[in-house]
Motif scaffolding. Sequence first.
Motif, short mmCIF file in Angstrom:
data_model
loop_
_atom_site.label_atom_id
_atom_site.label_comp_id
_atom_site.label_asym_id
_atom_site.label_seq_id
_atom_site.Cartn_x
_atom_site.Cartn_y
_atom_site.Cartn_z
N THR A 64 -1.48 6.69 9.41
CA THR A 64 -1.51 5.95 8.15
C THR A 64 -0.88 4.58 8.32
OG1 THR A 64 0.43 7.21 7.56
CG2 THR A 64 -1.60 7.82 6.49
N THR A 65 0.16 4.51 9.15
CA THR A 65 0.76 3.21 9.42
C THR A 65 -0.27 2.27 10.06
OG1 THR A 65 2.86 4.27 9.79
CG2 THR A 65 2.61 2.05 10.64
N ILE A 66 -0.99 2.81 11.04
CA ILE A 66 -1.98 1.98 11.72
C ILE A 66 -3.06 1.52 10.73
CG2 ILE A 66 -3.73 2.00 13.54
CD1 ILE A 66 -1.12 2.20 14.78
N ARG A 67 -3.41 2.41 9.81
CA ARG A 67 -4.43 2.01 8.84
C ARG A 67 -3.88 0.92 7.93
NH1 ARG A 67 -8.76 3.00 8.53
NH2 ARG A 67 -8.93 2.57 6.33
N PHE A 68 -2.62 1.03 7.59
CA PHE A 68 -2.05 0.06 6.67
C PHE A 68 -1.86 -1.30 7.31
CE2 PHE A 68 1.61 -2.10 4.90
CZ PHE A 68 1.19 -2.21 3.58
N ILE A 69 -1.52 -1.28 8.59
CA ILE A 69 -1.10 -2.49 9.28
C ILE A 69 -2.21 -3.53 9.31
CG2 ILE A 69 -1.74 -2.25 11.69
CD1 ILE A 69 1.05 -2.38 12.46
N ARG A 70 -3.47 -3.10 9.15
CA ARG A 70 -4.56 -4.06 9.30
C ARG A 70 -4.62 -5.04 8.14
NH1 ARG A 70 -9.48 -0.28 9.44
NH2 ARG A 70 -8.02 0.82 10.74
N PHE A 71 -4.08 -4.67 6.99
CA PHE A 71 -4.22 -5.56 5.84
C PHE A 71 -3.45 -6.86 6.01
CE2 PHE A 71 -5.72 -1.55 4.19
CZ PHE A 71 -6.91 -1.96 3.60
N PRO A 72 -2.18 -6.83 6.43
CA PRO A 72 -1.53 -8.10 6.73
C PRO A 72 -2.28 -8.91 7.78
CG PRO A 72 0.00 -6.27 7.04
CD PRO A 72 -1.25 -5.70 6.52
N PHE A 73 -2.86 -8.22 8.75
CA PHE A 73 -3.61 -8.94 9.78
C PHE A 73 -4.83 -9.63 9.18
CE2 PHE A 73 -1.38 -6.45 13.06
CZ PHE A 73 -1.13 -7.48 13.96
N ILE A 74 -5.53 -8.93 8.28
CA ILE A 74 -6.74 -9.52 7.70
C ILE A 74 -6.36 -10.76 6.90
CG2 ILE A 74 -8.55 -9.16 5.99
CD1 ILE A 74 -8.56 -6.23 6.85
#
Lengths: 369, 504, 370
Positions: free
Chosen positions: B405-415
């Motif tokens: 879930t962390t990995i899934r969440f982390i993409r939003f700041p990146f986007i």
Amino acid sequence: MRIKILLLCLFLLLLTGCLPSNIIDDILMVEAEGYDYLGKGQIMGTATMPNYVESGNPGSQGAGLPSTAAMMRYISGVTYDGKSLVDKFQPEGQRQLKIGKIRVMLFDDKLARHGLSKQLDFRNRDPDTPRDLTLAVVEGSTREMLTAADYQTQIPVSRYIQDLIQQNSQQNYPDSDLAQILYSYYGEYMDAFMPIIQKQGDHLALVGVAAFKKDKYVMKIDGDDVFVFKMLFQPFDQGVYDYEFARGKHIALRNVHTSASFKVRNGNSSSPDIYARVKISAQVRQAFPGSISKKNADHITKLLNRHLEWEARQLVHRFQTYRVDPLGLGNTVRSFTYRFDGHSWPDRYPHARFHCRVNVNIVQTGISQ
Amino acid sequence: MFRNKKRQQQASKNKDPKTIGDVLDHLGKSRDFVHFQHGNTHFSCWISYFRTLIDIDYVHRDVFPFLYSDSIRNMADIKDQLPLEKLIQTKDIHEIQSKLLEGYIIIQKDERSPECLIVPSVKIQGRQIEKSEVETSIIGPKETFVESIDTNINLIRKRIPVPQLTLKEIRVGKLSRTQVGIIYIDGIASEENVNTVLQRIQSLEVASLIDATMLALMITDNNWTIFPQFTDTERPDRVSGAVYEGKIAVLVDGSPNALILPSTIVEFFAAFDDYFLPWNISSAYRLLRLFAVALSALSSSLYVALLTYHYQLLPKDLLGSLISSRSSVPFDPVMEVLILEVMIELLREAGARLPTKVGQTIGIVGGIVIGTATVQAGLSSNILLIIIAMSALAAFITPNYRMATTIRFIRFPFIISAQMFGLLGIGMCFTYFVTHLIRLTSLGRPYIEPIFPFRASDLKDAFIRLPFQLQNSRPMFLRPGDPARMNTTRTSQEKGKKSPDIDE
Amino acid sequence: MALNKINETHQLGPMSSFFLIQVTQIGIGFFSFQQPLSRFSAQDAWVACLIGGLSSLGVMWLILRLLENEHKYGRADLFSIHTRIFGKWIGGVLNLATIIFFMLYAAIYLRSYIEILQVWIFPQLSILVFTALFCLLIAYIVLGGMRTIGGIFLLSFVYMIPLYAETVFAVPGAHFSNLLPLFDHGPKSLLLSVFYSIHIYLGSEMILFYYPFIKHPEQAKKWCYFALLDTLFIYLMIMILGTAYFSQGEMKLTIWPTVTFWKSITFPLFEHVDMINIVYMIWILLPSMALSAWIVSRGIKLTFPVIRQKYALIFVLAVFIVVAEIVYNGELVATANALFSKLGFCFNYIYIPLLLLCQWIVKKVKGEPA
């Protein structure tokens, strides 16, 4: 509280920090540029850009034909020599014109003879230009070449030209992308060259190599001599050489590997000696019936050696008379000579003595005797 | 604030029972509280218990017959004759109360006499040990923990039959008094780590504790991070493996998860299956997982950055298909990506909440119908759909659910940063996260340990797993009491043998 | 003094001196150093590169001598050496000068990177926004203390390996005959090139400040020299490749030769590797900037004990932002870089030997115990 203020500042900063975007479907990517010289510093510029088809219902095509078939779009106009075509044509583009994916730059032979310094300087200055950009001289009109609709193939003309040149530079034609051309154009004691292409009816053909003196096209190397030129210029492994050893009797070799090594004596004298030694490993591709067998291979190779040596000397001699140096012989002399006298080199170059030894080694004669 | 404090004080004043009578009166308000006088000719006593908590069959079969027998004359007789090992005689009101609430029986001489005998009769009601469902594995043990701490301890103990295996017990939660067990091998686990764990758990000020993952969040080093700092697992084999390594396991009563402390980030990407496959294959799979994480975190933001700012980077031959698939999409790449990402998140959340049978249907409906329809409606491009689906898949390759879930969440700041500054934004966002990881600690030990501080010996079981005979020392990260896993002199002697020549 | 003893939990292992030195040495000069070097000695520039690198070993020897001598008087860093040798007032002034020097040096360094970003990727990039965001990142790192900075250095070293390895792909385009004839230049032109090569090796002197934070300094010594040799090797490779890849005439015109030759590397999945690499080089900038910010803020704290390092850090980062804004065009960046590379030369090759001399004199004058 302090964190809140910090976040607020950050937010304000980010709002002001937005950068102008180049979303790929909102720009027009110029893929080919052509320059035709009109005289008196005026050129006719042509730019082509692919206009990717917007199909009505993209999803429904998922299983059917890919919707990548591109229609080309052309713009031409008259401007002064050295003007960036992208800036010139922007008023005619409904979207931003961008140069970052340019594949091909073409110059007609009149412009090439007039001089390309402005274009080359511009391309060397622009960070967007890819280094594998293909440059070529066109016999005839570049505008016609880029805008013609009668080609046999459906692919965009810019791709057609680039594929043609890149494919052939793996075989008989020497490497000539932008990196190579800028290297020899700006380099001392060497000159640039570009392939020459011609529109022959409904297709394109490479017809030779244009040797430049500084930025001006002065001498053409014919298609038949390109093998000899490449043999002296760089090691390669896919060329085909056709040798007519007697009237109407041909033998064709595909080289497996070719390499040239140079030696220089008396580099600072008025007539330096340049020794080239070329080794060719080759296989017989086609031969006049009965002309080659294990027994008389030696005889043919000797003839071939002598012929290639003669051709090479002829070629260099022609370069010397035109005072062009696409082989970079001057650079070779420099690299072999301590305290090389560069100032007098242009005067000494025509008097340099070029010696060439070719050693062909036929490794295979095919699957039949 | 003041009022709140006052209220708290009042509340705590009301609670405290003074005498045994208070306790019984208070509990008597519950309908399932049984309190009666038992008496026969020689002896009478008061018995009280919660009938929902005790094992009625057991009490009727094994406790009451003794009490009612003629040989019992007084309280001391009960203590002597009842065939049970753990009878407690106490006056401590708090203990009496908590034991009652755990399912013990209280026996008193008189209704108001403070002297109580506490008889254990706890009913253990829970599920059977089942096959693992969260951390599934194809080969290897399939047992999982259940909600009962004793069963769980049993599962661990039978894998570690050594006297040094130590179990410490702490009660956590002012109200819940949840039993927390701390398991480690004395002499292997670092004493410092054990003390830190004990100290952190003891100093907890909470009302209740329901699950081990909750405990993990309460004793974490950094409250702001999105990275899980302690591994949670439902597999006893994994826990025992970790305990053998010198780690500490924490079990919580009522929780089918165990915590393993301390942990490094690479452990979250190691499946326990890795130890059941040849080292080269399992190393390849670990690297694949690492690649999947990178893909999952970065692919959608790279899509945004490349399509919005850096068209130069795209390969020439890909341009055609990219542009034509995007040409009917009215949004910027970032909107397109966000729409699809949110959609995938919705699907995932719906899949997790819905009953299993419906969940599958939703998955199919969502994945196929909505995906295709989105592209057909021109809300997103074909290629993006592939990228997003791939990255969603890649996120769940991570064996640990909390890390996934962390990995899934982390993409939003990146986007978002890719939209702001293109590749540069991705670079800065990446830098931020790396710095964050460097600063993180797990139980005071560096979180990204084999990388920084750089320890080559711990890299043997990090990104790749070397053969077992090379892993002759326990991770330095744990500062184990006994660093050597095996007799190193003997292994080196074996290695010293000359390798035979061909056909010898 | 509580400051004298650094708690072991804040210290770094001896091997980290390798990463710290190697990464601080490779800086913004990496993009452009081939051009000024080959201006004077053409194809022999790599010899100058080699000599410059070897001389940096000598400087490192001096620095380590200085620090080891100081070790027995307590905390061994430049600030305490200054105050011990020159007294509170002159030492304080020298400390202040050092602080200002490193502060401006770092700010110019940051500005040079922005310059490259603006030229190659985002011409419209706002300096203010970028520096502000970048300074936030630096603040986050520095607040983590020397350990976090050490981690950034280690990772930077690891991340840079693919970047160096990738230059192999430029080899097919190289003309190694460009390196011939060997040693064709006289000592004068060679020495001029050596002078210009010095600035790419600058950065190793920062060990003067973080030396007390390294555990077992005697073991760290060999790592210091290895780091210098590693840097030397990398620069030498890039120099030789650059010389072989560009003709001398082309080299004269190319401002950032390294980036230009990255341009000709293409991979099947992405073209224009140069852009990726420029962004990637943020990891070269970041550790050095973080270390400089740490050094300067620590210097402020040591010189003016009233100020806490946290607040000094905010001040330092504000100065970075302001300086980056003041230097408004590429011309000024070039001037400032030239100035600071000369100052750096003076610092390493003149000031440090002088300081060692002063230390020796003080020792003689005060007399050794027994």
